[in-house]
Design an enzyme around this catalytic site. Structure first.
Site, mmCIF file in Angstrom:
data_model
loop_
_atom_site.group_PDB
_atom_site.id
_atom_site.type_symbol
_atom_site.label_atom_id
_atom_site.label_comp_id
_atom_site.label_asym_id
_atom_site.label_seq_id
_atom_site.Cartn_x
_atom_site.Cartn_y
_atom_site.Cartn_z
ATOM 1 N N ARG A 46 1.016 -1.151 -0.096
ATOM 2 C CA ARG A 46 0.143 0.126 0.127
ATOM 3 C C ARG A 46 0.850 1.378 0.126
ATOM 4 O O ARG A 46 0.602 2.315 -0.543
ATOM 5 C CB ARG A 46 -0.962 0.199 1.306
ATOM 6 C CG ARG A 46 -1.600 1.280 1.361
ATOM 7 C CD ARG A 46 -3.046 1.329 2.256
ATOM 8 N NE ARG A 46 -2.722 0.368 3.575
ATOM 9 C CZ ARG A 46 -2.065 0.639 4.590
ATOM 10 N NH1 ARG A 46 -1.383 1.666 4.625
ATOM 11 N NH2 ARG A 46 -2.228 -0.419 5.417
ATOM 12 N N TYR A 98 -16.786 16.060 -15.329
ATOM 13 C CA TYR A 98 -17.231 14.924 -15.504
ATOM 14 C C TYR A 98 -18.460 14.669 -14.151
ATOM 15 O O TYR A 98 -18.198 14.998 -13.283
ATOM 16 C CB TYR A 98 -16.030 13.775 -15.006
ATOM 17 C CG TYR A 98 -16.530 12.329 -14.786
ATOM 18 C CD1 TYR A 98 -17.244 11.759 -15.861
ATOM 19 C CD2 TYR A 98 -15.966 11.869 -13.653
ATOM 20 C CE1 TYR A 98 -17.758 10.535 -15.410
ATOM 21 C CE2 TYR A 98 -16.381 10.596 -13.423
ATOM 22 C CZ TYR A 98 -17.198 9.819 -14.368
ATOM 23 O OH TYR A 98 -17.419 8.438 -14.147
ATOM 24 N N ASP A 170 -7.498 18.810 -14.143
ATOM 25 C CA ASP A 170 -7.861 17.508 -14.510
ATOM 26 C C ASP A 170 -7.512 17.393 -16.010
ATOM 27 O O ASP A 170 -8.065 18.082 -17.036
ATOM 28 C CB ASP A 170 -9.425 17.424 -14.159
ATOM 29 C CG ASP A 170 -9.698 15.850 -14.597
ATOM 30 O OD1 ASP A 170 -8.917 15.197 -15.553
ATOM 31 O OD2 ASP A 170 -10.712 15.321 -14.265
ATOM 32 N N LYS A 195 -8.130 6.556 -19.242
ATOM 33 C CA LYS A 195 -8.517 6.995 -20.409
ATOM 34 C C LYS A 195 -7.399 6.807 -21.182
ATOM 35 O O LYS A 195 -6.756 5.915 -21.668
ATOM 36 C CB LYS A 195 -9.038 8.263 -20.395
ATOM 37 C CG LYS A 195 -9.969 8.395 -19.337
ATOM 38 C CD LYS A 195 -11.230 7.478 -19.548
ATOM 39 C CE LYS A 195 -12.534 7.502 -18.722
ATOM 40 N NZ LYS A 195 -12.387 7.634 -17.433
#
Ligand code: P1T
Length: 379
Positions: A46, A98, A170, A195
């Site tokens: 992690r 978004y 973004d 993406k």
């Protein structure tokens, strides 16, 4: 190193164990210690994982940052940014964004006492009137999803600096191939690496990139403390995707231009949203801050005809009707019922996300096949 070399080599070292040219997939949750604390820099996956770290170095390199962080999704990356804030803090965000980002802001973080102002930033001067002593963050998507508005990053960065507010961009739609927000004065870049960065619709991932060490340390703390990291297999896939980002993006842009021009000339289409058109309201800013205009396009059928829009997306064959974008294959989407359904109708219609809007992610297939597919579907 120039961008096209960075995508392949940026931040990468050959594997120290055997010289593997591609980073091995370190599919492990933990690492042996000889004595408590006696390890080789990795204690638990992690916190750190060698494959994820190779990817994080690549993220930093392609965005011209100093530090990169990888997350289990784009929204997990945004979630980490919002955890920099405290109750009472305010955020100014683009009003077109978004739907999942809007849902995270309004349905999760508003409940924790953070206030969001959704503002049309096409004129950056609009931002200043929303700044108060509590404003801590400006959140910009550009081009915006799905209306392809362009926000002037340099002008927004000047406002952010003047008021000592963080500016996050973004950069999912543009990618660093087209636009590098840190070079334009932004403090933080975020990606849905699901993406264009991944590029093959085979993973879900998020990225943050920053220049400042103190900011990076706060984000690494959140990344480890909240734990929304991606696994080594997906890290490997994203690294492989990045290596072809520049060649894919070039073709996405070429095909995007051809499709946008075809649609703009079509008698059954009312309006096409693509920043490459000279009559796009912020075409000059797009030209100044992007090297080309991307492969994302939205359009509305003549007379705002919802039934016609649905008929078109159902009839398209090469453009698959699906959520997401940025893969090598072309996708179509109906934002009002799919990616932006979580934004109330009256809010989304204010920014132009009407029921007749179709969004295309133009892939890297043959241009003629894509146009023929649109031709048979639109008629
Ligand atoms: O899906 P995820 O990796 O969590 O990323 C969220 C996200 C963040 N920012 C932008 C600009 C995005 O487009 C997305 C995800 N978008 C879609 C799934 C979509 O089809 O628009």
């Amino acid at each position: 190193m120039k961008f096209n070399t960075k995508t392949i080599h940026g931040g990468q070292k050959h594997d120290p164990a055997y010289g593997a040219v591609m980073p091995p997939i370190y599919q492990t949750s933990t690492y042996a210690q000889t004595t408590p604390g006696g390890h080789k820099g990795f204690e638990y996956s992690r916190t750190h994982n060698p494959t994820r770290q190779a990817l994080e170095h690549a993220f930093a390199s392609i965005e011209n940052g100093n530090y990169g962080l990888a997350f289990g999704s784009g929204l997990a990356a945004i979630d980490a940014v919002m955890k920099l804030l405290q109750p009472g803090d305010e955020v100014i965000s683009t009003n077109d964004l978004y739907g999942g980002s809007y849902r995270l802001f309004t349905k999760i973080f508003e409940g924790f006492g953070i206030k969001f102002h959704f503002v049309g930033m096409e004129n950056a001067a609009n931002i200043e009137q929303y700044i108060t002593k509590n404003t801590k963050l400006i959140w910009v998507e550009t081009p915006t999803n799905p209306m392809m508005n362009i926000i002037d990053i340099k002008a927004t960065a000047a406002i952010a600096k003047k008021h000592r507010v963080l500016l996050a961009v973004d950069n999912t739609f543009a990618t660093p191939y087209l636009q590098q927000p840190l070079n334009l004065g932004a403090d933080l870049v975020m990606h849905s690496a699901t993406k264009y960065i991944g590029g093959h619709s085979d993973l879900v991932m998020g990225a943050l990139i920053v220049k400042d060490k103190a900011l990076a340390d706060r984000l690494y703390f959140i990344q480890n403390a909240s734990g929304a990291v991606c696994g080594p297999q997906d890290s490997f896939l994203a690294l492989r995707g990045i290596k072809t980002l520049h060649v894919r993006m070039q073709r996405h842009c070429e095909n995007g231009k051809a499709v946008a021009e075809y649609l703009a000339d079509h008698p059954k289409i009312e309006k096409v949203y693509w920043p490459g058109f000279e009559d796009h309201p912020n075409h000059d800013i797009a030209k100044a801050q992007m090297s080309y205009f991307g492969g994302m396009i939205s359009f509305v059928t003549k007379g705002n005809d919802y039934d016609e829009a649905i008929r078109i997306v159902e009839k398209l064959k090469i453009f698959t009707l699906a959520e997401s974008l940025g893969g090598v294959e072309s996708l179509s989407g109906h934002p009002a019922s799919m990616t932006h359904a979580s934004i109330p109708k009256e809010e989304r219609e204010k920014t132009g996300v009407v029921d007749a809007l179709i969004r295309l992610s133009v892939g890297i297939e043959d241009e003629e096949d894509l146009i023929n597919d649109l031709e048979q579907a639109i008629g």
